[in-house]
Design a protein around this motif. Structure first.
Motif, short mmCIF file in Angstrom:
data_model
loop_
_atom_site.label_atom_id
_atom_site.label_comp_id
_atom_site.label_asym_id
_atom_site.label_seq_id
_atom_site.Cartn_x
_atom_site.Cartn_y
_atom_site.Cartn_z
N SER A 72 -17.86 8.29 3.12
CA SER A 72 -16.87 8.04 4.18
C SER A 72 -17.43 8.41 5.55
O SER A 72 -17.18 7.71 6.54
CB SER A 72 -15.59 8.83 3.90
OG SER A 72 -15.02 8.44 2.67
N GLU A 102 -11.32 8.63 -1.60
CA GLU A 102 -10.22 7.76 -1.21
C GLU A 102 -9.62 8.21 0.12
O GLU A 102 -9.43 7.40 1.03
CB GLU A 102 -9.14 7.77 -2.30
CG GLU A 102 -7.95 6.88 -1.99
CD GLU A 102 -6.83 7.00 -3.01
OE1 GLU A 102 -5.72 6.50 -2.72
OE2 GLU A 102 -7.06 7.60 -4.08
N TYR A 103 -9.34 9.50 0.24
CA TYR A 103 -8.78 10.03 1.48
C TYR A 103 -9.74 9.80 2.64
O TYR A 103 -9.32 9.40 3.74
CB TYR A 103 -8.50 11.53 1.30
CG TYR A 103 -7.77 12.18 2.46
CD1 TYR A 103 -6.82 11.49 3.21
CD2 TYR A 103 -8.04 13.50 2.81
CE1 TYR A 103 -6.16 12.11 4.26
CE2 TYR A 103 -7.38 14.13 3.86
CZ TYR A 103 -6.45 13.42 4.59
OH TYR A 103 -5.79 14.03 5.63
N ASP A 109 -7.43 2.05 -3.69
CA ASP A 109 -8.45 2.09 -2.64
C ASP A 109 -9.11 0.73 -2.45
O ASP A 109 -9.43 0.33 -1.33
CB ASP A 109 -9.50 3.17 -2.95
CG ASP A 109 -10.06 3.08 -4.36
OD1 ASP A 109 -9.57 2.26 -5.14
OD2 ASP A 109 -11.00 3.84 -4.67
N SER A 110 -9.29 -0.01 -3.56
CA SER A 110 -9.85 -1.36 -3.47
C SER A 110 -8.90 -2.30 -2.72
O SER A 110 -9.33 -3.13 -1.92
CB SER A 110 -10.13 -1.92 -4.87
OG SER A 110 -11.06 -1.11 -5.55
N MET A 144 -11.99 7.45 3.02
CA MET A 144 -12.02 6.04 3.40
C MET A 144 -10.81 5.69 4.25
O MET A 144 -10.93 4.99 5.28
CB MET A 144 -12.05 5.16 2.15
CG MET A 144 -12.21 3.67 2.45
SD MET A 144 -12.02 2.63 0.98
CE MET A 144 -10.26 2.73 0.71
N TYR A 145 -9.63 6.17 3.85
CA TYR A 145 -8.43 5.90 4.64
C TYR A 145 -8.55 6.47 6.05
O TYR A 145 -8.13 5.85 7.03
CB TYR A 145 -7.19 6.51 3.98
CG TYR A 145 -6.83 5.91 2.64
CD1 TYR A 145 -7.20 4.62 2.29
CD2 TYR A 145 -6.11 6.65 1.71
CE1 TYR A 145 -6.87 4.08 1.06
CE2 TYR A 145 -5.77 6.12 0.47
CZ TYR A 145 -6.15 4.83 0.15
OH TYR A 145 -5.81 4.30 -1.06
N PHE A 165 -3.96 12.71 -2.11
CA PHE A 165 -4.62 11.61 -2.79
C PHE A 165 -5.43 12.12 -3.98
O PHE A 165 -5.69 13.32 -4.10
CB PHE A 165 -5.52 10.85 -1.81
CG PHE A 165 -4.77 10.20 -0.69
CD1 PHE A 165 -4.08 9.02 -0.89
CD2 PHE A 165 -4.72 10.79 0.57
CE1 PHE A 165 -3.37 8.42 0.13
CE2 PHE A 165 -4.01 10.21 1.60
CZ PHE A 165 -3.32 9.02 1.39
N PRO A 220 -14.79 1.43 -4.99
CA PRO A 220 -13.90 0.33 -4.56
C PRO A 220 -14.63 -1.01 -4.52
O PRO A 220 -15.76 -1.10 -4.03
CB PRO A 220 -13.46 0.76 -3.16
CG PRO A 220 -13.63 2.23 -3.11
CD PRO A 220 -14.83 2.50 -3.97
N TRP A 273 0.82 -1.20 0.00
CA TRP A 273 0.00 0.00 0.00
C TRP A 273 0.86 1.26 0.00
O TRP A 273 0.57 2.23 -0.73
CB TRP A 273 -0.93 -0.01 1.21
CG TRP A 273 -1.78 1.22 1.33
CD1 TRP A 273 -2.75 1.63 0.47
CD2 TRP A 273 -1.74 2.20 2.39
NE1 TRP A 273 -3.33 2.80 0.91
CE2 TRP A 273 -2.73 3.17 2.08
CE3 TRP A 273 -0.99 2.33 3.55
CZ2 TRP A 273 -2.97 4.27 2.91
CZ3 TRP A 273 -1.23 3.43 4.38
CH2 TRP A 273 -2.21 4.38 4.05
#
Length: 440
Positions: A233, A185-186, A400-401, A188-189, A180, A392, A39
């Motif tokens: 998110s 995506e950000y 992201d997936s 979700m992280y 990102f 994802p 990752w």
């Protein structure tokens, strides 16, 4: 008496094995380190290149990482487990879909080969892999460090998002992304960064001076999460918290959570400017951003297909081409519908059955280790929500997936393996230091 001797010998054998692991740690056998390295390389490459997905260099990077992933499992392989039979059956259906495609360039070929290889490695060769408590907290700390760096980056280079957030009249164009490619995506992280903090608070640190750092990280992540304006998110975070509150059976946690929620609602309703910000910016005035039309188009595309396409799907390349021609999007922003049009009813049913099996595994684990079972369930529920309104898809190759797959499925699986085998906590943590035989 014979049973007692067998148990003692087994205990002795486990103790010896655990001591060997303590004395001879190796990154070559630490699966959680490999997960993070994979990752981290993707994050670094994305930050450096800002390259479009499926570019030639992007394909080379992902192919190299896939070789690393497969190589790790083959290097440490000892057995082939019977779950590989299910993987083979699923792989056959994917190959049928692949060869029905009108064309499949190398980037599309990766989209088919990747899930087959990942599933084969994780369930065929690595079904009994384990991640113990130290490896789990080390993995979580690495994730937290990366996300704290992203948060600092955002504070330095996107300062206006923090200082002028309440003056925004629209979320669109003002989403916080840090370095990102997207706010989704950000966001979700950040949700899973918060979950990582929960795990470290439970297992890593007992001293208040160090626990404060995790509390600070949670606050920082929550602020950044709100400023991503990613409703998906934020919903995932709410579901994560809700599962933890409902199932951990912690009266103080339940009381303070309900008190905080009620207080927050009262404050938002009482301050017109804040309510306007929440409704118009955070909730985007309930605007679905075209998702309804995309979902309807996906359903129509599935229904209009032949019986073969309904069963095995239209394929990745043909589906992407269709949606790019019909809309400005290459996907439908719904992982479940995306799988349906990609891989048909067989793929959709496989995904559904797999998720149900994971929910069952988490619930069953609650009886053995309540915290791990609950946090795993919360992460899985939030992952299912992320896939419902976003792109994802577990066991697919985008960054992201990949992260969603690792954090919501594979790491919890290997942690459960360690708990069930009795090796989640290392041997020296279960006996007095003076008797451990370890010297500094």
């Amino acid at each position: 008496m014979t049973d007692l001797i067998k148990k003692q010998r087994l205990s002795s054998g486990n103790a010896t094995e655990n001591k060997l692991r303590i004395l001879r740690p190796s990154y070559l056998t630490n699966v959680s380190f490999m997960f993070f390295l994979y990752w981290a390389v993707l994050v670094a490459w994305q930050n450096i290149s800002r390259a479009e997905a499926r570019s030639s260099v992007d394909v080379i990077i992902k192919t190299g990482l896939l070789i690393l992933f497969v190589g790790f499992y083959l290097f440490n392989a000892k057995y082939i487990y019977k779950k590989i039979l299910w993987v083979i059956l699923f792989s056959i259906s994917l190959m049928i879909t692949l060869f029905s495609e009108p064309d499949f360039p190398f980037s599309i070929l990766i989209a088919y080969v990747y899930p087959i290889l990942i599933l084969t490695m994780v369930y065929g060769f690595g079904d009994k892999y384990e991640i113990d408590r130290d490896q789990l907290t080390a993995f979580c700390n690495c994730v937290i460090i990366v996300l704290m760096f992203a948060a600092v980056y955002a504070a330095v280079f996107n300062t206006e998002h923090f200082t002028s957030a309440l003056s925004f009249t629209s979320a669109y164009g003002n989403e916080l992304t840090s370095f990102f490619l997207s706010s989704h995506e950000y966001g979700m992280y950040l949700v899973y960064g918060i979950a990582a903090c929960f795990i470290c608070l439970r297992y890593k640190e007992r001293r208040l001076s160090k626990r404060i750092l995790y509390y600070i990280a949670i606050v920082v992540f929550l602020i950044n999460l709100v400023l991503t304006f990613s409703r998906t998110s934020m919903l995932a975070a709410v579901l994560l918290f809700a599962v933890c509150i409902l199932f951990l059976k912690n009266k103080k946690l339940w009381f303070y959570s309900v008190l905080l929620m009620i207080t927050g609602i009262i404050v938002i309703i009482s301050v017109p400017a804040l309510w306007n910000f929440v409704y118009r910016v955070l909730l985007k005035e309930n605007n679905l951003a075209g998702r309804g039309e995309l979902n309807a188009l996906a359903v129509d595309y599935f229904i209009e297909g032949t019986w073969f396409q309904k069963l095995f799907g239209h394929g990745v390349y043909e589906s992407r081409t269709y949606f790019e021609n019909m809309t400005t999007h290459g996907s439908v922003h719904n992982a479940y519908l995306q799988v349906l049009v990609y891989y048909g009813l067989i793929g959709s049913l496989s995904l559904t059955v797999f998720l149900i099996s994971q929910f069952y595994a988490c619930i069953r684990e609650i009886k053995k280790d309540r915290f791990i079972g609950v946090i795993s369930l919360g992460i899985l529920v939030s992952a299912a929500a992320v896939m419902f309104t976003n792109t994802p898809i577990i066991f697919t190759s985008p960054i992201d997936s990949y992260f969603l797959t690792i954090f919501a499925v594979i790491v919890p699986k290997y942690v459960r393996n360690a708990i069930n085998s009795g090796r989640f906590i290392k041997i020296q943590e279960t006996i007095p230091y003076e008797q451990s035989g370890l010297k500094i």
